[in-house]
Design a protein around this motif. Structure first.
Motif, PDB file in Angstrom:
ATOM      1  N   LEU A  52      62.619 103.870  79.266  1.00 41.45           N
ATOM      2  CA  LEU A  52      61.324 103.931  78.604  1.00 41.45           C
ATOM      3  C   LEU A  52      61.071 102.573  77.959  1.00 41.45           C
ATOM      4  CD1 LEU A  52      58.953 105.860  77.838  1.00 41.45           C
ATOM      5  CD2 LEU A  52      60.149 106.227  75.666  1.00 41.45           C
ATOM      6  N   ARG A  53      59.898 101.999  78.207  1.00 41.26           N
ATOM      7  CA  ARG A  53      59.561 100.668  77.701  1.00 41.26           C
ATOM      8  C   ARG A  53      58.165 100.681  77.099  1.00 41.26           C
ATOM      9  NH1 ARG A  53      59.093  95.281  81.585  1.00 41.26           N
ATOM     10  NH2 ARG A  53      57.224  94.413  80.607  1.00 41.26           N
ATOM     11  N   GLN A  54      58.009  99.966  75.978  1.00 41.08           N
ATOM     12  CA  GLN A  54      56.723  99.847  75.305  1.00 41.08           C
ATOM     13  C   GLN A  54      56.353  98.371  75.194  1.00 41.08           C
ATOM     14  OE1 GLN A  54      54.816 102.529  73.995  1.00 41.08           O
ATOM     15  NE2 GLN A  54      53.204 101.023  73.650  1.00 41.08           N
ATOM     16  N   ARG A  89      48.442  98.462  74.533  1.00 40.59           N
ATOM     17  CA  ARG A  89      49.637  99.200  74.122  1.00 40.59           C
ATOM     18  C   ARG A  89      50.054 100.034  75.334  1.00 40.59           C
ATOM     19  NH1 ARG A  89      46.115  99.321  69.747  1.00 40.59           N
ATOM     20  NH2 ARG A  89      46.951  98.431  67.790  1.00 40.59           N
ATOM     21  N   THR A  91      52.964 101.774  78.023  1.00 38.28           N
ATOM     22  CA  THR A  91      54.264 102.443  78.111  1.00 38.28           C
ATOM     23  C   THR A  91      54.648 102.576  79.576  1.00 38.28           C
ATOM     24  OG1 THR A  91      53.747 103.724  76.111  1.00 38.28           O
ATOM     25  CG2 THR A  91      55.558 104.513  77.479  1.00 38.28           C
TER      26      THR A  91
END
Length: 320
Positions: A52-54, A89, A91
């Protein structure tokens, strides 16, 4: 030449030789940081890996060529649309499965959240949009069975047309009109993906990787075709600092101009380079995390485009 410099120098030379003929506006490419765990040597063990990357970046710097342009230097109303800012923003959810040491498959699902402001053609007040939803899903297979250490690999796959390209402005004189195609969550096209990567160790304490990934649109959709693109990523990480892993990447991105009746051809295309220091953290035997800051060290865009001054990325990986 060292064990590190030989493979990375060859990869960089091949990539940079192609860059003058390709380009990319950051409004269409997003963050170019490499978080492909397999190409960095993290996913050689058999089994499932979840990640998971933001990403966060604010595109508010107006650039023409390689020069910064002040918004106040352009009188309003303008004969052409003038973008003011885009706050991103984003994800990225990743699922990676290694069938064995040689073969693997990854699926990447992006979720975009964007706020955008622009001065429409002939207007002095801003129009804005705010939207979120899935982008274009990527499915990529890899083969890294060329050597016993699995340090050299190739990638091939497809980007699917799952993201919308019908979002409209919410407020202002442009309310109800479609956003530029480069600002949509999807391109509407199916793209072929192909790449090569190399990872290994300079010493017991220093690891390296290099990756090049190309993307070619296989069709046009509703009067739009995105430019073909190339990402090149080079990285080093220090492995002898306990639970912490200091890292640095050089990220190069290029994309050709858009084409088609609804393309903003004059203001699309560039070459971009980012220096990206970061830190990895070993949170457990099966959990790794990272945080990076991307700083532009070179940018050359066609026409007028808005670019970010910093890009922030954080992520985590779980090995099941």
């Amino acid at each position: 030449m060292s064990r590190l410099s030989r493979p990375l120098a060859s990869l960089a030379a091949a990539a940079l030789a192609t860059l003058p003929g390709v380009a990319a506006a950051c409004s269409t490419c997003g963050c170019s940081l490499n978080s492909d765990w397999a190409s960095q040597g993290y996913a050689t063990s058999r089994g499932l890996h979840l990640s998971l990357r933001q990403d966060y970046f604010n595109q508010s710097r107006l650039v023409s060529g390689s020069d910064r342009v002040a918004f106040g230097s352009i009188p309003l109303p303008s004969e052409d649309e003038l973008q003011r800012k885009t706050i991103n923003r984003n994800t990225l959810l990743g699922l990676d499965y290694s069938f064995n040491r040689a073969w693997g498959l990854s699926v990447q699902l992006p979720w975009f959240s964007r706020y955008h402001e622009t001065w429409p053609e002939g207007e002095t007040t801003l129009s804005s949009s705010r939207g979120q939803g899935i982008g274009d899903i990527r499915v990529v297979a890899r083969y890294q069975g060329f050597s016993p250490d699995a340090g050299l690999g190739v990638q091939f796959g497809v980007k699917l047309a799952t993201g919308t390209f019908k979002q409209t402005f919410d407020a202002g004189s442009a309310a109800g009109e479609l956003l530029d195609r480069g600002l949509q969550r999807g391109t509407g096209t199916t793209d072929a993906l192909f790449g090569v990567y190399k990872f290994g160790y300079l010493s017991d304490s220093v690891g390296y990787f290099g990756q090049a990934m190309g993307e070619v649109a296989m069709n046009a959709r509703d009067g739009f075709r995105p430019g073909n693109s190339l990402n090149v990523n080079l990285g080093l990480r220090y492995l002898d600092a306990g639970m912490f892993v200091p890292q640095v990447q050089l990220n190069l991105h290029g994309e050709q101009r858009e084409s088609g009746a609804f393309a903003d051809r004059a203001n699309s295309g560039a070459t971009l380079a980012y220096l990206s220091p970061g830190l990895g953290v070993k949170l457990g035997r099966r959990v790794d995390a990272f945080v990076f800051m991307q700083v532009p060290v070179h940018e050359h865009v066609n026409g007028l485009q808005i670019e970010p001054g910093r890009l922030w990325s954080a992520g985590v990986q779980l090995r099941l």
